[in-house]
Design a protein around this motif. Structure first.
Motif, short mmCIF file in Angstrom:
data_model
loop_
_atom_site.label_atom_id
_atom_site.label_comp_id
_atom_site.label_asym_id
_atom_site.label_seq_id
_atom_site.Cartn_x
_atom_site.Cartn_y
_atom_site.Cartn_z
N ARG A 1 -1.10 6.65 -1.51
CA ARG A 1 -2.25 6.12 -0.77
C ARG A 1 -1.88 5.91 0.70
N ALA B 1 0.83 -1.21 0.00
CA ALA B 1 0.00 0.00 0.00
C ALA B 1 0.86 1.25 0.00
N ILE C 1 -8.38 2.27 2.17
CA ILE C 1 -8.01 2.10 0.76
C ILE C 1 -9.18 1.56 -0.05
#
Length: 716
Positions: free
Chosen positions: A83, A38, A183
């Motif tokens: 992100r 991520a 997310i």
């Protein structure tokens, strides 16, 4: 394969250490992998540069201008499109100010910002200081499991920025669940924390993995400390540098004694500081010591005022009107406001006590009032004059008096020494009753305060991820250390069992083994039907692993100062030596100061001295002259160690930069302020660093304003 002599009576290998095995699961490895992946994504929302500029101007207009590092961090967090992005913020680096500017920029560009933290108290502070809605990670993950999202979580979407404060305190599963939730809804996440802070149970050290793989933003300029030298010392302490303690030793911040003396000194210092109008706190590593400090503080207060009613508390103490207390459990049912409740770590002053044991209290920070039920008071309320170090993480005072037992790690020491703005004092327990004395094997005297602090400094208690532990356990460097140990033990045990009184002579005549300092296999053992093949296999394993390590001979970060000295061959030899002897990467001594060969290992000692001589021979004559000047300055011409040589190199660089290094050395060693008895070289190096920084500032000012009186500088 292990032969007789290498197994215990129960058949287990002598190399199996009870409690040394680490266990994990595929589930934790998967969670760590998802978090690292991520952090590599760049498909998130971004703020327009003009919105960032406007937010920074607005902060400055409101007299909260950001330093260059804070401004850069805010800009990168807003515009990167990451992100998941990590920011490392050491204690006192102005994290809150940066988060306030980040919130302002993000919301002015049309987005929303929400906050999460592992602890309710930390979430409350984040919300108060940034104006955002903040709650605990546990609340979010509980809601996700039960399908009952709170209203603020239900609004999370692509324009949402989720700030997770104190991220190093979060356990990996909870952090992963929160990040994946955000997310999946298109939101962006910013992790803010310190990978050198005290970690909670379950914290997995994944922040280090993210930093290693994708990098991290950093705040480096400290704003908390009134003395810039103390700020610099705290950063050195955070990194585990050996000279980190010099500031505290050189400024009388370290006090020693037995447990009674340390407790008395910490309490007396606290009383004097409070009497001077300073906000002072007492810290201790155990709840027992905290309870004792709290008892003393209350007794001192009652000496100067009358008790009005009393209630028993959870820590065994009693409290009355006027006492400071601390709550130790979150209770959302005990509401202060529509969005605030009683939290673990909140501190209060008792305003009234009811006959049924309940009490009325005023929150020290917000001033809000609460009634705490008797059952809660008995179970979860303690006196609040002193605190455990863990509970104090995140708090700030003017002066800190912290007690250490000598068994703590660097992270706990770092936390104690970064709570106070003006001063941070250590009260170190170095003396115990005769019946309780513990001596280390081969040491026949009590450790000195410096020895004890050195051991704390190198005791790294930072959380490490399962992924990192697995990589370390399977790396050639780790396996070479184990292989070298097993080979040396095997050839020694075989020689002693089979050759008996001739063992020592046989080992000395066997020549070099798979590494230059390891013995070869004695001739009388090379054809032994039980041992020959085993010893040959052990030797081959050492040789093979050593070749792998040689092929990627990278100096650790701690040794980069030697990069301009070592030849390629010497660098390889040093790396192999360190690997085979298990020298940690953070050990700044070239050949290892804390581990290495046994004291009776003549061959290893001879080889180490040979390597050191080769390195020493590469230094220019000017460095050697500085080395002599240093030992003369401290009044010990025969003193010689690696620290002296490092300082000599530094003085040589200072002289080459145009600063009068000779004058700097004379001032640093001034007899008007003698160097401490222990670690003279380190203390001298610390003083020289301060003087050079000051002199360069004076020189820069002189360039702008014209010449100034020569010789003016910082005195000790």
């Amino acid at each position: 394969m292990a032969l007789e002599g290498l197994r215990r009576l129960d058949g287990s290998s002598v190399y199996t250490v009870a409690g040394a095995h680490l266990y994990s699961s595929q589930r934790i490895l998967d969670a760590e992998r998802r978090l690292v992946i991520a952090a590599g994504r760049r498909d998130g929302s971004a703020v327009d540069e003009s919105a960032v500029d406007l937010a920074l101007l607005e902060m400055a207009a409101n007299r909260t201008a950001l330093d260059a590092g804070q401004a850069l961090l805010v800009r990168q967090m807003c515009t990167s499109g990451a992100r998941l992005q990590l920011a490392i913020a050491p204690a006192g680096a102005g994290k809150t100010t940066a988060m306030r500017a980040l919130t302002l920029a993000w919301t002015q560009d049309g987005g929303q910002v929400l906050g999460l933290a592992p602890a309710a108290a930390a979430a409350a502070v984040l919300g108060e200081q940034t104006g955002i809605r903040a709650d605990t990670l546990a609340k979010l993950t509980w809601s996700l499991r039960h399908g009952e999202l709170p209203d603020w979580a239900a609004t999370v979407g692509p324009s949402t920025l989720l700030i997770i404060d104190e991220a190093g305190m979060a356990d990996t599963f909870t952090l992963d669940a929160a990040v994946q939730f955000a997310i999946d809804r298109g939101a962006s996440i910013r992790l803010v924390g310190d990978d050198q802070q005290l970690a909670a149970i379950g914290a997995g050290g994944v922040l280090r993995d993210i930093k290693q793989t994708h990098g991290a933003l950093h705040l480096a300029e400290l704003h908390r400390f009134t003395n810039p030298a103390e700020a610099a010392a705290s950063l050195a302490l955070r990194e585990g540098k050996p000279d980190a303690l010099d500031f505290y030793l050189d400024h009388g911040r370290v006090h020693v004694g037995d447990i009674a003396q340390a407790t008395e000194d910490a309490f007396t210092g606290w009383v004097l500081d409070r009497s001077a109008g300073l906000d002072a706190i007492m810290l201790a590593p155990t709840r027992e010591l905290v309870a004792e400090l709290n008892r003393r503080a209350r007794a001192h207060r009652l000496d100067h005022s009358e008790a009005t009613g009393e209630v028993p508390l959870a820590d065994g103490n009693r409290a009355s009107v006027g006492d400071v207390i601390i709550t130790r459990a979150n209770d959302r049912g005990l509401r202060l406001t529509a969005t605030d409740w009683v939290k673990n770590g909140d501190r209060w002053t008792i305003t009234a006590i009811n006959p049924n044991g309940s009490l009325h209290a005023r929150h020290l920070r917000s001033g809000l009032h609460i009634t705490l039920p008797a059952a809660y008071v008995v179970e979860y309320v303690e006196l609040g004059y002193a605190s455990t170090v863990h509970a104090a993480q995140g708090s700030t005072a003017d002066v800190v008096h912290g007690i250490l037992t000598g068994h703590e790690d660097r992270q706990l020491l770092y936390t104690i020494l970064t709570r106070g703005r003006a001063q941070n004092h250590l009260h170190l327990i170095t003396e115990v009753a005769d019946a309780e004395e513990e001596f280390l094997p081969g040491i026949h005297e009590q450790l000195t305060a410096v020895d004890t602090l050195d051991r704390i400094l190198v005791r790294d208690g930072a959380a490490t991820s399962a992924t990192t532990e697995l990589a370390h356990a399977t790396s050639p460097v780790t396996r070479l250390h184990e292989a070298a140990q097993r080979y040396a033990d095997a050839v020694t045990i075989a020689s002693q069992r089979l050759l008996r009184e001739d063992a020592d002579e046989a080992l000395e005549s066997a020549g070099a083994g798979p590494l230059p300092w390891l013995p070869g296999v004695p001739a009388d053992l090379r054809d032994n039907p039980r041992w020959a093949a085993y010893l040959a296999a052990r030797a081959d394993r050492v040789t093979t692993l050593a070749e792998v390590v040689r092929g990627d001979a990278q100096l650790p970060q701690a040794l980069h100062r030697f990069a301009d000295v070592l030849t390629d061959e010497l660098r390889t030899d040093v790396v192999v030596w360190r690997a085979a002897n298990g020298v940690p990467n953070d050990d700044r001594s070239l050949l290892g100061s804390r581990t290495g060969p046994r004291a009776d290992d003549i061959a290893a000692d001879r080889y180490a001295r040979h390597l050191q001589r080769q390195v020493d021979a590469l230094y220019p004559a000017s460095v050697r002259r500085w080395e002599t000047a240093i030992t003369t300055a401290i009044g010990d011409p025969d003193h010689q160690d690696e620290h002296t040589l490092d300082l000599a190199r530094e003085l040589d660089r200072i002289q080459a930069s145009g600063v009068n290094a000779k004058l700097i050395l004379q001032r640093a060693a001034s007899p008007r302020r003698p160097l401490p008895a222990d670690r003279k070289i380190d203390a001298l190096a610390y003083r020289i660093q301060r003087l050079v920084t000051h002199q360069r500032s004076v020189d820069a000012l002189a360039v702008r304003r014209g010449p100034t009186r020569p010789g003016v500088g910082l005195e000790f």
